[in-house]
Scaffold this active site. Structure first.
Site, mmCIF file in Angstrom:
data_model
loop_
_atom_site.group_PDB
_atom_site.id
_atom_site.type_symbol
_atom_site.label_atom_id
_atom_site.label_comp_id
_atom_site.label_asym_id
_atom_site.label_seq_id
_atom_site.Cartn_x
_atom_site.Cartn_y
_atom_site.Cartn_z
ATOM 1 N N HIS A 121 -8.587 14.914 -2.494
ATOM 2 C CA HIS A 121 -9.025 13.576 -2.907
ATOM 3 C C HIS A 121 -8.933 13.345 -4.412
ATOM 4 O O HIS A 121 -8.714 12.218 -4.852
ATOM 5 C CB HIS A 121 -10.456 13.311 -2.419
ATOM 6 N N ASP A 155 -7.013 10.223 -5.948
ATOM 7 C CA ASP A 155 -7.483 9.234 -6.935
ATOM 8 C C ASP A 155 -6.477 9.110 -8.081
ATOM 9 O O ASP A 155 -6.182 8.015 -8.554
ATOM 10 C CB ASP A 155 -8.847 9.652 -7.504
ATOM 11 N N ASP A 208 0.818 -1.206 0.000
ATOM 12 C CA ASP A 208 0.000 0.000 0.000
ATOM 13 C C ASP A 208 0.846 1.248 0.000
ATOM 14 O O ASP A 208 2.059 1.217 0.199
ATOM 15 C CB ASP A 208 -1.098 -0.037 1.066
ATOM 16 N N ASN A 267 -3.880 12.424 0.919
ATOM 17 C CA ASN A 267 -5.225 12.957 0.638
ATOM 18 C C ASN A 267 -5.459 14.276 1.360
ATOM 19 O O ASN A 267 -6.032 15.211 0.803
ATOM 20 C CB ASN A 267 -6.284 11.942 1.066
ATOM 21 N N GLU A 293 -6.084 2.163 -0.564
ATOM 22 C CA GLU A 293 -4.786 2.381 -1.219
ATOM 23 C C GLU A 293 -3.975 1.093 -1.251
ATOM 24 O O GLU A 293 -2.771 1.115 -1.386
ATOM 25 C CB GLU A 293 -4.024 3.500 -0.497
#
Ligand SMILES: [Mg+2]
Length: 335
Positions: free
Chosen positions: A206, A210, A193, A201, A237
């Site tokens: 955000h 993404d 991850d 974030n 993630e």
């Protein structure tokens, strides 16, 4: 008697009859109510017009010199596999067996000559109705097929990254365990991850978050070069990779290549205590599956290893079986 003037949709109708007078009279009647008519006096011309113009309906004389109407009907059916153009036979013969032969040859109805205009128009309407219902069915099954495809996509593809989703990856992992067990080959599972993704974030927003996940997904995909390797988004993630025929040492080499690729991409991370760029932590487990190996067991080991990598300072991949991370592996090789 004059035929009533039907207000039916205009059709392209192919009229096939070797006798000019009959053909012209039929064509005139059809033309009178607004249909477009193509005429053929023999089999060859009939098949050419059929192939070229794809009429909505065919009126086909049975008794013709050379190839008869039955033969023409069979040729027309063979020329439109999966399609269906209504064919109505015209014949002076009205025996039961003639009707039977006509239907057997691929015809849809049978009219006895001379044809009354009223019966002709009624048959056309009935055929048109059938053709429309069939068209609607074809359309519906096409829509159904499309919807099924979409459903399948939705159920196996992660919408954000386009990678496999967790469900598809679980199924793939299960398959690969069985395959590796049969072949007696090592199988590697990697869970990884993005380090400090919450901070990413919070500081980048955000939308950027993404985009970051999409970039990571692409980099992972690029690193999984062999056709049998697969990568999926496991949630949030977190990503997972299933690497068939990959031993422990190979898994470490893979992980280091992955880290180099991610480092090289230099995706900025403004609020990471580890690096100014986005980094990954990962957990690796490798085994030659036996009867006791389960997907759940592998996932737990990979997750343990991931936890270990995080606890050792992040930006590294830890192998559960080697009890070593990519940093130690690198130094070990350099010694
Ligand atoms: Mg004839």
């Amino acid at each position: 008697m004059n035929a009533p003037n039907f207000s039916a949709p205009s059709l392209n109708i192919l009229v096939v009859d070797d006798q000019n007078a009959t053909r012209v009279a039929l064509a005139a009647e059809l033309d009178r109510v607004g249909h477009r008519v193509l005429e053929a006096g023999d089999a060859e011309w009939a098949l050419q017009l059929f192939a070229r113009h794809r009429p909505d309906l065919v009126l086909l004389d049975v008794e013709m010199p050379g190839h008869d109407g039955y033969w023409i009907a069979r040729e027309m059916r063979a020329a439109e596999p999966g399609g269906w153009t209504p064919i109505i036979f015209l014949s002076r013969m009205g025996q039961d067996q003639d009707v039977w032969r006509g239907i057997e040859a691929g015809g849809d109805d049978y009219l006895i000559k001379p044809v009354s205009p009223m019966v002709l128009h009624a048959k056309l309407r009935a055929m048109l109705r059938l053709a429309q219902m069939r068209q609607r069915l074809v359309q519906l099954s096409e829509e159904l097929r499309h919807a099924n495809n979409q459903l399948h996509q939705l159920s196996s593809v992660d919408a954000l990254t386009g990678l496999m989703n967790r469900r598809a990856l679980d199924a793939r992992l299960q398959q690969e365990i069985e395959q590796a067990r049969r072949d007696g080959l090592p199988l590697t599972l990697v869970l990884c991850d993005v380090d400090h993704f919450k901070r990413y974030n919070d500081s980048h927003g955000h939308v950027e978050g993404d985009a970051c996940l999409r970039s990571i997904g692409r980099l992972l995909q690029e690193t999984c070069r062999r056709p049998s390797d697969c990568v999926g988004r496991y949630g949030g993630e977190e990503f997972a990779m299933v690497l068939p025929n990959t031993p422990r040492s190979g898994a470490m080499t893979f992980a280091r290549a992955l880290m180099r690729t991610v480092a090289h991409a230099q995706l900025p991370h403004h609020d990471s205590p580890v690096s100014p760029h986005v980094t990954l932590s990962g957990g690796i487990t490798t085994c030659v599956p036996d009867a006791s190996t389960t997907a759940e067991g592998l996932l737990i080991r990979a997750d343990d290893a991931l936890y270990h990598a995080k606890a050792s300072g992040r930006n590294r991949f830890f192998s559960y079986e080697m009890q070593m991370d990519t940093e130690e592996h690198r130094h070990g090789l350099m010694r």
